[in-house]
Design a protein around this motif. Sequence first.
Motif, PDB file in Angstrom:
ATOM      1  N   GLY A  16      13.968  48.297 117.407  1.00  0.00           N
ATOM      2  CA  GLY A  16      13.913  49.315 116.347  1.00  0.00           C
ATOM      3  C   GLY A  16      12.863  50.367 116.646  1.00  0.00           C
ATOM      4  N   GLU A  35       1.723  48.952 119.932  1.00  0.00           N
ATOM      5  CA  GLU A  35       2.332  47.642 120.221  1.00  0.00           C
ATOM      6  C   GLU A  35       1.223  46.633 120.532  1.00  0.00           C
ATOM      7  OE1 GLU A  35       5.396  45.972 120.276  1.00  0.00           O
ATOM      8  OE2 GLU A  35       4.102  44.350 120.978  1.00  0.00           O
ATOM      9  N   ARG A  36       1.349  45.459 119.916  1.00  0.00           N
ATOM     10  CA  ARG A  36       0.280  44.459 120.093  1.00  0.00           C
ATOM     11  C   ARG A  36       0.384  43.732 121.443  1.00  0.00           C
ATOM     12  NH1 ARG A  36       2.726  39.887 115.931  1.00  0.00           N
ATOM     13  NH2 ARG A  36       4.709  39.795 117.016  1.00  0.00           N
ATOM     14  N   ASN A  37       1.588  43.708 122.040  1.00  0.00           N
ATOM     15  CA  ASN A  37       1.762  43.009 123.313  1.00  0.00           C
ATOM     16  C   ASN A  37       1.464  43.934 124.489  1.00  0.00           C
ATOM     17  OD1 ASN A  37       2.623  40.476 122.338  1.00  0.00           O
ATOM     18  ND2 ASN A  37       4.690  41.279 121.991  1.00  0.00           N
ATOM     19  N   GLN A  43      11.904  41.297 121.029  1.00  0.00           N
ATOM     20  CA  GLN A  43      12.809  40.184 121.370  1.00  0.00           C
ATOM     21  C   GLN A  43      13.821  40.544 122.460  1.00  0.00           C
ATOM     22  OE1 GLN A  43      12.841  36.897 120.539  1.00  0.00           O
ATOM     23  NE2 GLN A  43      10.824  37.497 119.813  1.00  0.00           N
ATOM     24  N   PRO A  49      21.008  38.402 124.564  1.00  0.00           N
ATOM     25  CA  PRO A  49      21.974  39.466 124.869  1.00  0.00           C
ATOM     26  C   PRO A  49      22.190  40.346 123.637  1.00  0.00           C
ATOM     27  CG  PRO A  49      23.129  37.504 124.185  1.00  0.00           C
ATOM     28  CD  PRO A  49      21.655  37.190 124.037  1.00  0.00           C
ATOM     29  N   ASP A 157       4.761  44.364 108.386  1.00  0.00           N
ATOM     30  CA  ASP A 157       3.292  44.276 108.306  1.00  0.00           C
ATOM     31  C   ASP A 157       2.677  45.537 107.708  1.00  0.00           C
ATOM     32  OD1 ASP A 157       3.754  41.965 109.714  1.00  0.00           O
ATOM     33  OD2 ASP A 157       2.491  42.461 111.430  1.00  0.00           O
ATOM     34  N   ARG A 392      14.605  45.092 112.103  1.00  0.00           N
ATOM     35  CA  ARG A 392      15.131  44.068 111.197  1.00  0.00           C
ATOM     36  C   ARG A 392      14.521  44.114 109.809  1.00  0.00           C
ATOM     37  NH1 ARG A 392      11.405  39.601 111.202  1.00  0.00           N
ATOM     38  NH2 ARG A 392      10.314  39.451 113.172  1.00  0.00           N
ATOM     39  N   ARG A 405      20.485  42.094 111.582  1.00  0.00           N
ATOM     40  CA  ARG A 405      19.321  41.737 112.397  1.00  0.00           C
ATOM     41  C   ARG A 405      19.566  41.873 113.906  1.00  0.00           C
ATOM     42  NH1 ARG A 405      19.349  36.291 114.128  1.00  0.00           N
ATOM     43  NH2 ARG A 405      21.300  35.252 113.668  1.00  0.00           N
ATOM     44  N   MET A 407      20.162  43.262 117.710  1.00  0.00           N
ATOM     45  CA  MET A 407      19.290  44.257 118.349  1.00  0.00           C
ATOM     46  C   MET A 407      19.896  45.654 118.446  1.00  0.00           C
ATOM     47  SD  MET A 407      17.428  41.900 121.239  1.00  0.00           S
ATOM     48  CE  MET A 407      18.919  41.439 122.112  1.00  0.00           C
TER      49      MET A 407
HETATM   50  C1  LIG Z   1      15.646  33.235 118.636  1.00  0.00           C
HETATM   51  C2  LIG Z   1      16.363  34.468 118.255  1.00  0.00           C
HETATM   52  C3  LIG Z   1      17.646  34.654 118.696  1.00  0.00           C
HETATM   53  C4  LIG Z   1      18.293  35.848 118.418  1.00  0.00           C
HETATM   54  N1  LIG Z   1      19.525  36.084 118.990  1.00  0.00           N
HETATM   55  C5  LIG Z   1      19.966  37.356 119.047  1.00  0.00           C
HETATM   56  C6  LIG Z   1      21.016  37.711 119.926  1.00  0.00           C
HETATM   57  O1  LIG Z   1      21.562  36.882 120.666  1.00  0.00           O
HETATM   58  N2  LIG Z   1      21.399  39.025 119.961  1.00  0.00           N
HETATM   59  C7  LIG Z   1      20.831  39.972 119.145  1.00  0.00           C
HETATM   60  O2  LIG Z   1      21.201  41.145 119.220  1.00  0.00           O
HETATM   61  N3  LIG Z   1      19.840  39.642 118.288  1.00  0.00           N
HETATM   62  C8  LIG Z   1      19.372  38.379 118.249  1.00  0.00           C
HETATM   63  N4  LIG Z   1      18.309  38.051 117.453  1.00  0.00           N
HETATM   64  C9  LIG Z   1      17.787  39.044 116.512  1.00  0.00           C
HETATM   65  C10 LIG Z   1      16.963  40.141 117.173  1.00  0.00           C
HETATM   66  O3  LIG Z   1      16.360  39.688 118.360  1.00  0.00           O
HETATM   67  C11 LIG Z   1      15.881  40.694 116.249  1.00  0.00           C
HETATM   68  O4  LIG Z   1      16.314  40.770 114.919  1.00  0.00           O
HETATM   69  C12 LIG Z   1      15.481  42.081 116.755  1.00  0.00           C
HETATM   70  O5  LIG Z   1      14.848  41.953 118.007  1.00  0.00           O
HETATM   71  C13 LIG Z   1      14.572  42.767 115.762  1.00  0.00           C
HETATM   72  O6  LIG Z   1      14.124  43.982 116.330  1.00  0.00           O
HETATM   73  P1  LIG Z   1      12.799  44.643 115.775  1.00  0.00           P
HETATM   74  O7  LIG Z   1      12.524  45.834 116.607  1.00  0.00           O
HETATM   75  O8  LIG Z   1      12.902  44.804 114.308  1.00  0.00           O
HETATM   76  O9  LIG Z   1      11.695  43.483 115.962  1.00  0.00           O
HETATM   77  P2  LIG Z   1      11.145  42.730 117.244  1.00  0.00           P
HETATM   78  O10 LIG Z   1      12.147  42.599 118.312  1.00  0.00           O
HETATM   79  O11 LIG Z   1      10.554  41.476 116.687  1.00  0.00           O
HETATM   80  O12 LIG Z   1       9.984  43.682 117.726  1.00  0.00           O
HETATM   81  C14 LIG Z   1       8.851  43.933 116.919  1.00  0.00           C
HETATM   82  C15 LIG Z   1       7.732  44.467 117.802  1.00  0.00           C
HETATM   83  O13 LIG Z   1       6.630  44.816 116.985  1.00  0.00           O
HETATM   84  C16 LIG Z   1       5.431  44.269 117.518  1.00  0.00           C
HETATM   85  N5  LIG Z   1       4.555  44.013 116.373  1.00  0.00           N
HETATM   86  C17 LIG Z   1       4.788  43.161 115.354  1.00  0.00           C
HETATM   87  N6  LIG Z   1       3.787  43.199 114.476  1.00  0.00           N
HETATM   88  C18 LIG Z   1       2.880  44.087 114.954  1.00  0.00           C
HETATM   89  C19 LIG Z   1       1.634  44.557 114.469  1.00  0.00           C
HETATM   90  N7  LIG Z   1       1.126  44.103 113.306  1.00  0.00           N
HETATM   91  N8  LIG Z   1       0.947  45.469 115.217  1.00  0.00           N
HETATM   92  C20 LIG Z   1       1.467  45.920 116.401  1.00  0.00           C
HETATM   93  N9  LIG Z   1       2.651  45.507 116.894  1.00  0.00           N
HETATM   94  C21 LIG Z   1       3.360  44.614 116.175  1.00  0.00           C
HETATM   95  C22 LIG Z   1       5.891  42.999 118.208  1.00  0.00           C
HETATM   96  O14 LIG Z   1       4.974  42.589 119.196  1.00  0.00           O
HETATM   97  C23 LIG Z   1       7.228  43.421 118.785  1.00  0.00           C
HETATM   98  O15 LIG Z   1       7.115  44.010 120.055  1.00  0.00           O
HETATM   99  C24 LIG Z   1      17.646  36.845 117.647  1.00  0.00           C
HETATM  100  C25 LIG Z   1      16.365  36.636 117.165  1.00  0.00           C
HETATM  101  C26 LIG Z   1      15.711  35.475 117.478  1.00  0.00           C
HETATM  102  C27 LIG Z   1      14.298  35.292 117.021  1.00  0.00           C
END
Ligand SMILES: Cc1cc2nc3c(=O)[nH]c(=O)nc-3n(C[C@H](O)[C@H](O)[C@H](O)COP(=O)(O)OP(=O)(O)OC[C@H]3O[C@@H](n4cnc5c(N)ncnc54)[C@H](O)[C@@H]3O)c2cc1C
Length: 452
Positions: A16, A35-37, A43, A49, A157, A392, A405, A407
């Motif tokens: 996202g 980014e904290r990492n 993910q 995938p 957060d 998400r 949720r 990707m």
């Molecule tokens: C085990 C598992 C299996 C899944 N399987 C699938 C799948 O097969 N296919 C699919 O499409 N989706 C899958 N999903 C769902 C999908 O991976 C996530 O919903 C999606 O990655 C969310 O994207 P995002 O950018 O919101 O969050 P994230 O991918 O969680 O990224 C958030 C980022 O923000 C950073 N961050 C968080 N808090 C802070 C902070 N306070 N300060 C600074 N940085 C911060 C984190 O380090 C991270 O890099 C799965 C999820 C999980 C956990």
Amino acid sequence: MERLEKDIVVIGGGPGGIAAAVTAARAGAEVLLVERNGYLGGQLGSGLPFLAFWDLKGRQVIGGFAQEFVDRLQAAGASYGHEYCPHHQSTTAVHPYYSRILCFEMVKEAGVDLLMHCELSSARTEAGQIRSVVVSGKGQRIEISADIFIDATGDGDLAVLAGAETEKGNGQGVMQPPTLMFNLGGIDFDKFCDFIEQHPEELPYDVLDNIEEGYNAEFFRRTKGFIFLGMHHMLEKLREKGECPVDRETVIFIRQPIPGEAAINTIRLLNFDGSDVRDLSNGEMEAHLQIPKLMEMFRKHVPGFENCYLASVNSSIGVRESRRVKGIKMLSHEDAVAGKRPEDTVALCGYFIDIHNGAGEGTYRVSIEEPFGIPYLCLVSKDISNLMMAGRDISVDPVTFGATRIMNVCMAAGQAAGEAAAMAVSEGKLPKEVDVQELRKHLLEQKAILDV
Ligand SMILES: Cc1cc2nc3c(=O)[nH]c(=O)nc-3n(C[C@H](O)[C@H](O)[C@H](O)COP(=O)(O)OP(=O)(O)OC[C@H]3O[C@@H](n4cnc5c(N)ncnc54)[C@H](O)[C@@H]3O)c2cc1C
């Protein structure tokens, strides 16, 4: 304390956040991504995938930034592109580490300013607007002011620190369970496919009803980046003997675009809150300790895995569900299941509702017959007028969350949030005042898909 001023700050560099930051910067805004990492992609860099670029009828429902991301991975030999799957409509295996590299490439090209190894620590809010945030890392504290802030932390957060209303899990304290992803190498997939051909009972027809015909050994042989879900007989037998290493009824793994490797999506922790550092601490420990037991199970009981070895472990546990930020609009599952695509749609989702039980066994699934639209105001906080969401933590109900949720949907929503934020900055408006039809025009120019 060091002080910075930007047009837009994005907190979180997952699917996202990357889409939001790159899109806003391409539109001319001055963007800072925090980014904290030490890597980008969230993910996406864990071996997972992309799912459901295609809907149930095989129509592509996600384009734009997410498709560009896959095209670039494919050109680099780091993805096979979209492949049909009788269970997930389409799967798009991606190389976990190359995905991280591509995120850096795209961020650099777009001119996004980066602060890595920095975690959000506070937000200063006045008159319903965030004035600044403080991020910290390595003993440094940096205060950043901006016109618009985008919460792409996955866990809301920023919203919590800014005092915006959020919702957790299903509203009754249950959240989808987390999984620590790890990769096994040294797998003989031909042998595994032969085993599945001889043991079709290990395929999940009797426990799941939304898998189309053809989810069989032939499919696994033909599909380069398949997702395997099954082995429930094996787990049942192990459970009877008290030897089942995990609280779930099936094994899931993804064949990686890396020879002999699969990403194992099977670790499970129940009654877990991914927005609580105590649960995260205990969870990291328990999840890591499940890896040797699972490896042993694969080696002993799954043909083709006899010689497998631990190839990599993701950098932290994957949180499926925690908080969502309440938006000016909230997308209901009634509208999602009905396939509504309102006029203010800024992203589509055609994935089924897929809720892993966070308190026990089982998975709740509902098919999405027609892709549904995510309305723009699901990306704008109802409480804080310059706070947007990407990923998400957008404003959907807990059931709809089971679908949104994934990707590529996170990327599509992130692209819309980034474009809208850049429009708001250039026009001196608040996000809620952005002309949604104009936004949709920009997104369509960027090859986003907003209807089928
Ligand atoms: C085990 C598992 C299996 C899944 N399987 C699938 C799948 O097969 N296919 C699919 O499409 N989706 C899958 N999903 C769902 C999908 O991976 C996530 O919903 C999606 O990655 C969310 O994207 P995002 O950018 O919101 O969050 P994230 O991918 O969680 O990224 C958030 C980022 O923000 C950073 N961050 C968080 N808090 C802070 C902070 N306070 N300060 C600074 N940085 C911060 C984190 O380090 C991270 O890099 C799965 C999820 C999980 C956990």
